[in-house]
Scaffold this motif. Structure first.
Motif, mmCIF file in Angstrom:
data_model
loop_
_atom_site.group_PDB
_atom_site.id
_atom_site.type_symbol
_atom_site.label_atom_id
_atom_site.label_comp_id
_atom_site.label_asym_id
_atom_site.label_seq_id
_atom_site.Cartn_x
_atom_site.Cartn_y
_atom_site.Cartn_z
ATOM 1 N N HIS A 16 38.496 -57.541 -40.091
ATOM 2 C CA HIS A 16 39.538 -57.325 -39.085
ATOM 3 C C HIS A 16 40.727 -56.554 -39.660
ATOM 4 N N ALA A 56 39.883 -58.542 -33.053
ATOM 5 C CA ALA A 56 39.832 -59.906 -32.529
ATOM 6 C C ALA A 56 38.431 -60.496 -32.692
ATOM 7 N N LYS A 57 37.404 -59.699 -32.412
ATOM 8 C CA LYS A 57 36.029 -60.179 -32.561
ATOM 9 C C LYS A 57 35.695 -60.440 -34.025
ATOM 10 N N LYS A 94 37.720 -61.157 -36.435
ATOM 11 C CA LYS A 94 38.467 -62.321 -36.931
ATOM 12 C C LYS A 94 37.788 -63.625 -36.550
ATOM 13 N N ARG A 95 37.104 -63.619 -35.397
ATOM 14 C CA ARG A 95 36.376 -64.812 -34.959
ATOM 15 C C ARG A 95 34.981 -64.892 -35.574
ATOM 16 N N ALA A 102 32.609 -62.855 -34.740
ATOM 17 C CA ALA A 102 31.706 -62.611 -33.616
ATOM 18 C C ALA A 102 31.134 -61.205 -33.624
#
Length: 250
Positions: free
Chosen positions: A106, A154-155, A157-158, A160
């Motif tokens: 990220h 954002a993805k 960091k998760r 995902a």
């Protein structure tokens, strides 16, 4: 002299890699030659200073240079300056691999969020200071990629996002610029290949201080895209190779 945030953007790009190198060196269990990265960044920064001086002197929009079709090859000098040391020095390549291995994805995604700075060229297009055709085909896609970076960050960091997807996303970030930008630049410059003749033409891209972005800033974004994609591809290939070896052994 006209104020421009472009030199600041280039400094942030180089500073970002320097911070990653420092962080990677601090976190590494085994010491490695992080100083090779600092030397490399100093080399690239020196090139940036030289090309900025040439741009300020109007070299990139001079008639003598325009007749040599600079839109097609001028940015390749930046590629040679930045890629040449990586090809020549194994220690530098290893250090760059270590940086990607030790950096959260990220972070790279947020970094490319800086490409939202393409809003500046959108504004210049509206005020008739930047070629509309180049903004449509290059500036807007670059801006959209910068916006996608926020979603990708954002993805990532998760957790995902897969390595393959992140690799492909980085390749898309490079393909937004290459090979279309050099070709379109040349089609808007005075000379035998000029197709877009409306004013302002592509000389606006090579006019200081915009020339700093065209010759240094944008190529650096592309090269960092390719750097990350290269490291992920190497790891993916190594993983496939290990799996194949295990299956053969079984």
């Amino acid at each position: 002299m006209q104020f421009s945030s472009t030199p600041v953007l280039v400094a942030i790009e180089l500073g970002f890699v320097a911070v990653l190198a420092w962080r990677s060196g601090q976190l590494a269990r085994e010491r490695y030659d992080v100083w090779s990265v600092y030397v490399y960044l100093t080399w690239v920064a020196a090139y940036g200073v030289v090309t900025s001086i040439l741009g300020a002197r109007g070299v990139y929009v001079s008639e003598d240079l325009l007749k040599w079709l600079p839109g097609l090859w001028l940015q390749l000098i930046t590629v040679a300056v930045c890629v040449g040391p990586v090809v020549l020095f194994k220690g530098l390549r290893n250090s760059l691999r270590r940086i990607v291995d030790g950096t959260p994805w990220h972070w790279f995604a947020y970094f490319h969020g800086l490409r939202i700075a393409a809003l500046g060229t959108a504004y210049k297009t509206i005020t008739d200071e930047f070629p509309a055709y180049f903004e449509i085909f290059i500036g807007i896609p670059d801006l959209l990629f910068g916006l996608s970076a926020l979603w990708m960050a954002a993805k990532a960091k998760r957790g995902a996002i897969s390595a393959k997807s992140f690799l492909v996303w980085n390749l898309v970030g490079a393909l937004v610029i290459v090979p279309a930008a050099p070709i379109l630049l040349q089609l808007g410059l005075p000379g035998p290949l000029q197709l877009f003749t409306g004013l302002p033409d592509a000389r606006a891209v090579f006019t200081f201080p915009m020339s700093i972005a065209a010759i240094v800033g944008v190529p650096l974004f592309v090269l960092i895209n390719l750097w990350v994609a290269w490291c992920l591809w190497e790891k993916r290939r190594a993983g496939v190779g290990k799996t194949a070896s295990f299956l053969r052994a079984s």
